[in-house]
Design a protein around this motif. Structure first.
Motif, PDB file in Angstrom:
ATOM      1  N   GLY A   1      11.213  -4.491   8.710  1.00  0.00           N
ATOM      2  CA  GLY A   1       9.933  -3.758   8.040  1.00  0.00           C
ATOM      3  C   GLY A   1       9.488  -4.384   6.871  1.00  0.00           C
ATOM      4  N   VAL A   2       8.305  -3.721   6.408  1.00  0.00           N
ATOM      5  CA  VAL A   2       7.690  -4.450   5.237  1.00  0.00           C
ATOM      6  C   VAL A   2       7.591  -2.997   4.431  1.00  0.00           C
ATOM      7  CG1 VAL A   2       5.910  -5.758   3.991  1.00  0.00           C
ATOM      8  CG2 VAL A   2       6.607  -6.305   6.305  1.00  0.00           C
ATOM      9  N   VAL A   3       7.744  -3.026   2.924  1.00  0.00           N
ATOM     10  CA  VAL A   3       7.467  -1.879   2.376  1.00  0.00           C
ATOM     11  C   VAL A   3       6.863  -2.311   0.920  1.00  0.00           C
ATOM     12  CG1 VAL A   3       9.966  -1.979   1.204  1.00  0.00           C
ATOM     13  CG2 VAL A   3       8.546   0.220   1.020  1.00  0.00           C
ATOM     14  N   ALA A   4       5.945  -1.563   0.650  1.00  0.00           N
ATOM     15  CA  ALA A   4       5.230  -1.809  -0.651  1.00  0.00           C
ATOM     16  C   ALA A   4       5.836  -0.872  -1.607  1.00  0.00           C
ATOM     17  CB  ALA A   4       3.571  -1.667  -0.631  1.00  0.00           C
ATOM     18  N   CYS A   5       6.485  -1.305  -2.929  1.00  0.00           N
ATOM     19  CA  CYS A   5       6.968  -0.761  -3.757  1.00  0.00           C
ATOM     20  C   CYS A   5       6.863  -1.469  -5.290  1.00  0.00           C
ATOM     21  CB  CYS A   5       8.465  -0.622  -3.548  1.00  0.00           C
ATOM     22  SG  CYS A   5       9.608   0.323  -4.554  1.00  0.00           S
TER      23      CYS A   5
ATOM     24  N   THR B   1       6.482  -6.207  -3.998  1.00  0.00           N
ATOM     25  CA  THR B   1       6.484  -5.778  -5.282  1.00  0.00           C
ATOM     26  C   THR B   1       5.271  -6.152  -6.354  1.00  0.00           C
ATOM     27  OG1 THR B   1       7.849  -7.367  -6.642  1.00  0.00           O
ATOM     28  CG2 THR B   1       8.873  -5.614  -5.217  1.00  0.00           C
ATOM     29  N   GLY B   2       5.145  -5.484  -7.361  1.00  0.00           N
ATOM     30  CA  GLY B   2       4.163  -5.782  -8.319  1.00  0.00           C
ATOM     31  C   GLY B   2       3.610  -4.655  -9.119  1.00  0.00           C
ATOM     32  N   VAL B   3       2.795  -4.627 -10.245  1.00  0.00           N
ATOM     33  CA  VAL B   3       2.210  -3.586 -10.926  1.00  0.00           C
ATOM     34  C   VAL B   3       1.303  -2.888  -9.935  1.00  0.00           C
ATOM     35  CG1 VAL B   3       2.785  -4.741 -13.272  1.00  0.00           C
ATOM     36  CG2 VAL B   3       0.620  -5.069 -12.105  1.00  0.00           C
ATOM     37  N   SER B   4       0.917  -1.701 -10.435  1.00  0.00           N
ATOM     38  CA  SER B   4      -0.151  -0.989  -9.793  1.00  0.00           C
ATOM     39  C   SER B   4      -1.544  -1.885  -9.874  1.00  0.00           C
ATOM     40  CB  SER B   4      -0.480   0.310 -10.498  1.00  0.00           C
ATOM     41  OG  SER B   4      -1.350   1.110  -9.858  1.00  0.00           O
ATOM     42  N   GLY B   5      -2.197  -1.854  -8.836  1.00  0.00           N
ATOM     43  CA  GLY B   5      -3.458  -2.672  -8.730  1.00  0.00           C
ATOM     44  C   GLY B   5      -3.218  -4.106  -8.510  1.00  0.00           C
ATOM     45  N   SER B   6      -1.972  -4.599  -8.217  1.00  0.00           N
ATOM     46  CA  SER B   6      -1.819  -5.979  -7.578  1.00  0.00           C
ATOM     47  C   SER B   6      -2.127  -6.321  -6.259  1.00  0.00           C
ATOM     48  CB  SER B   6      -0.393  -6.592  -7.971  1.00  0.00           C
ATOM     49  OG  SER B   6       0.591  -5.553  -7.502  1.00  0.00           O
ATOM     50  N   GLY B   7      -2.317  -5.255  -5.543  1.00  0.00           N
ATOM     51  CA  GLY B   7      -2.442  -5.242  -4.005  1.00  0.00           C
ATOM     52  C   GLY B   7      -1.338  -5.144  -3.261  1.00  0.00           C
ATOM     53  N   LYS B   8      -0.269  -4.403  -3.554  1.00  0.00           N
ATOM     54  CA  LYS B   8       0.952  -4.390  -2.767  1.00  0.00           C
ATOM     55  C   LYS B   8       0.717  -3.562  -1.572  1.00  0.00           C
ATOM     56  CE  LYS B   8       2.877  -1.814  -5.690  1.00  0.00           C
ATOM     57  NZ  LYS B   8       2.009  -1.568  -6.996  1.00  0.00           N
ATOM     58  N   SER B   9      -0.016  -2.558  -1.406  1.00  0.00           N
ATOM     59  CA  SER B   9      -0.521  -1.935  -0.004  1.00  0.00           C
ATOM     60  C   SER B   9      -1.091  -2.763   0.811  1.00  0.00           C
ATOM     61  CB  SER B   9      -0.806  -0.519  -0.400  1.00  0.00           C
ATOM     62  OG  SER B   9       0.080   0.239  -1.210  1.00  0.00           O
ATOM     63  N   THR B  10      -1.873  -3.176   0.410  1.00  0.00           N
ATOM     64  CA  THR B  10      -3.157  -4.121   0.920  1.00  0.00           C
ATOM     65  C   THR B  10      -2.165  -5.342   1.815  1.00  0.00           C
ATOM     66  OG1 THR B  10      -4.940  -3.430  -0.064  1.00  0.00           O
ATOM     67  CG2 THR B  10      -5.233  -5.434   1.106  1.00  0.00           C
ATOM     68  N   VAL B  11      -1.740  -5.999   1.059  1.00  0.00           N
ATOM     69  CA  VAL B  11      -0.978  -7.042   1.192  1.00  0.00           C
ATOM     70  C   VAL B  11       0.111  -6.735   2.039  1.00  0.00           C
ATOM     71  CG1 VAL B  11       0.669  -9.093   0.433  1.00  0.00           C
ATOM     72  CG2 VAL B  11      -1.624  -8.633  -0.463  1.00  0.00           C
TER      73      VAL B  11
ATOM     74  N   SER C   1       0.857  -4.164   4.058  1.00  0.00           N
ATOM     75  CA  SER C   1       0.114  -3.880   5.597  1.00  0.00           C
ATOM     76  C   SER C   1      -0.158  -5.029   6.343  1.00  0.00           C
ATOM     77  CB  SER C   1      -0.890  -2.788   5.333  1.00  0.00           C
ATOM     78  OG  SER C   1      -1.460  -2.688   6.417  1.00  0.00           O
ATOM     79  N   ARG C   2      -0.824  -5.869   5.609  1.00  0.00           N
ATOM     80  CA  ARG C   2      -1.418  -7.016   6.529  1.00  0.00           C
ATOM     81  C   ARG C   2      -0.281  -8.060   6.897  1.00  0.00           C
ATOM     82  NH1 ARG C   2      -7.232  -8.670   3.912  1.00  0.00           N
ATOM     83  NH2 ARG C   2      -8.222  -6.798   4.076  1.00  0.00           N
ATOM     84  N   LEU C   3       0.716  -8.029   5.838  1.00  0.00           N
ATOM     85  CA  LEU C   3       1.975  -9.007   6.266  1.00  0.00           C
ATOM     86  C   LEU C   3       2.743  -8.097   7.441  1.00  0.00           C
ATOM     87  CD1 LEU C   3       3.415 -11.286   5.072  1.00  0.00           C
ATOM     88  CD2 LEU C   3       4.461  -9.689   3.446  1.00  0.00           C
ATOM     89  N   ALA C   4       2.973  -7.068   7.323  1.00  0.00           N
ATOM     90  CA  ALA C   4       3.621  -6.515   8.531  1.00  0.00           C
ATOM     91  C   ALA C   4       2.679  -6.591   9.771  1.00  0.00           C
ATOM     92  CB  ALA C   4       3.749  -4.858   8.365  1.00  0.00           C
ATOM     93  N   ASP C   5       1.450  -6.540   9.798  1.00  0.00           N
ATOM     94  CA  ASP C   5       0.625  -6.636  10.971  1.00  0.00           C
ATOM     95  C   ASP C   5       1.024  -8.230  11.345  1.00  0.00           C
ATOM     96  OD1 ASP C   5      -0.428  -3.951  11.121  1.00  0.00           O
ATOM     97  OD2 ASP C   5      -2.390  -4.815  10.341  1.00  0.00           O
ATOM     98  N   ARG C   6       0.996  -8.958  10.488  1.00  0.00           N
ATOM     99  CA  ARG C   6       1.145 -10.371  11.134  1.00  0.00           C
ATOM    100  C   ARG C   6       2.466 -10.771  11.491  1.00  0.00           C
ATOM    101  NH1 ARG C   6      -0.655 -15.535   8.141  1.00  0.00           N
ATOM    102  NH2 ARG C   6       0.228 -17.267   9.503  1.00  0.00           N
ATOM    103  N   LEU C   7       3.447 -10.103  10.972  1.00  0.00           N
ATOM    104  CA  LEU C   7       4.721 -10.475  11.542  1.00  0.00           C
ATOM    105  C   LEU C   7       5.198  -9.515  12.466  1.00  0.00           C
ATOM    106  CD1 LEU C   7       6.274 -10.732   7.953  1.00  0.00           C
ATOM    107  CD2 LEU C   7       5.817 -12.778   9.411  1.00  0.00           C
ATOM    108  N   GLY C   8       4.449  -8.479  12.896  1.00  0.00           N
ATOM    109  CA  GLY C   8       4.547  -7.672  14.084  1.00  0.00           C
ATOM    110  C   GLY C   8       5.788  -6.636  13.614  1.00  0.00           C
ATOM    111  N   LEU C   9       5.676  -6.256  12.282  1.00  0.00           N
ATOM    112  CA  LEU C   9       6.773  -5.412  11.694  1.00  0.00           C
ATOM    113  C   LEU C   9       6.146  -4.074  11.183  1.00  0.00           C
ATOM    114  CD1 LEU C   9       8.843  -7.808   9.628  1.00  0.00           C
ATOM    115  CD2 LEU C   9       9.725  -7.085  11.744  1.00  0.00           C
ATOM    116  N   PRO C  10       7.016  -2.839  11.348  1.00  0.00           N
ATOM    117  CA  PRO C  10       6.571  -1.761  10.621  1.00  0.00           C
ATOM    118  C   PRO C  10       6.281  -2.000   9.308  1.00  0.00           C
ATOM    119  CG  PRO C  10       8.580  -1.082  11.753  1.00  0.00           C
ATOM    120  CD  PRO C  10       8.235  -2.826  11.663  1.00  0.00           C
TER     121      PRO C  10
END
Length: 170
Positions: free
Chosen positions: A74-78, A5-15, A17-26
């Motif tokens: 899973g990991v969701v950016a929201c 979570t976080g405000v728009s522009g805080s990097g939610k989607s990037t973080v 996505s990379r977190l999901a890759d690192r943890l092997g989660l969707p």
């Protein structure tokens, strides 16, 4: 299950996505759950109110529920800017952890100004900060500053999870 979570522009989607890759989660981006009307409203510079956000949060909650039911996690950016929004996503779901990306208005404003192709205009950043209710200790959030960049943020989140990676499923 992690909700980044976080405000728009805080990097939610990037973080996230990379977190999901690192943890092997969707990974799924909460922006993908907005309907066309809400995207048009935001693109026009008008923030969504609670009523407009309710179906969006319900769709994200349904995705989380499906992931928990299957035990896959899973990991969701929201953005989940308000406590009530986060409660919608987490209540009754002990396996859901909030990751809050924290940054200054100035830093996030510079990031939004440099961003291209996103529906959220820089003009809505002030409304994001006005709406923001940072998570309290009772939400057991993982709070990470955004100044060091996505790879450092992901490493900090993984370090602070404090449990085996297999426990992030249902």
């Amino acid at each position: 299950m992690l909700v980044v979570t976080g405000v728009s522009g805080s990097g939610k989607s990037t973080v996230a996505s990379r977190l999901a890759d690192r943890l092997g989660l969707p990974f799924v981006d909460g922006d993908d759950f907005h309907d066309a009307g809400s995207i048009a409203q935001m693109r026009a510079g008008h923030p969504l109110d609670d009523e407009a956000r309710a179906p969006w949060l319900a769709r994200i909650r349904a995705w989380i529920d499906r992931r928990i039911e299957t035990g896959e996690g899973g990991v969701v950016a929201c953005s989940a800017l308000k406590r009530g929004y986060r409660r919608t996503l987490t209540d009754g779901r002990g396996a859901v952890r909030i990751v809050f990306l924290e940054g200054s208005r100035d830093l996030i404003g510079r990031r939004i100004a440099a961003r291209r192709g996103h529906f959220m205009p820089a003009a809505l950043l002030d409304s994001q900060f006005a709406t923001l209710e940072p998570p309290g200790a009772d939400e057991t959030p993982i709070i990470v500053g955004i100044a060091d960049g996505p790879d450092a943020i992901v490493a900090a989140v993984v370090d602070r999870l404090g449990r085996p990676l297999g426990d992030l499923g249902g």
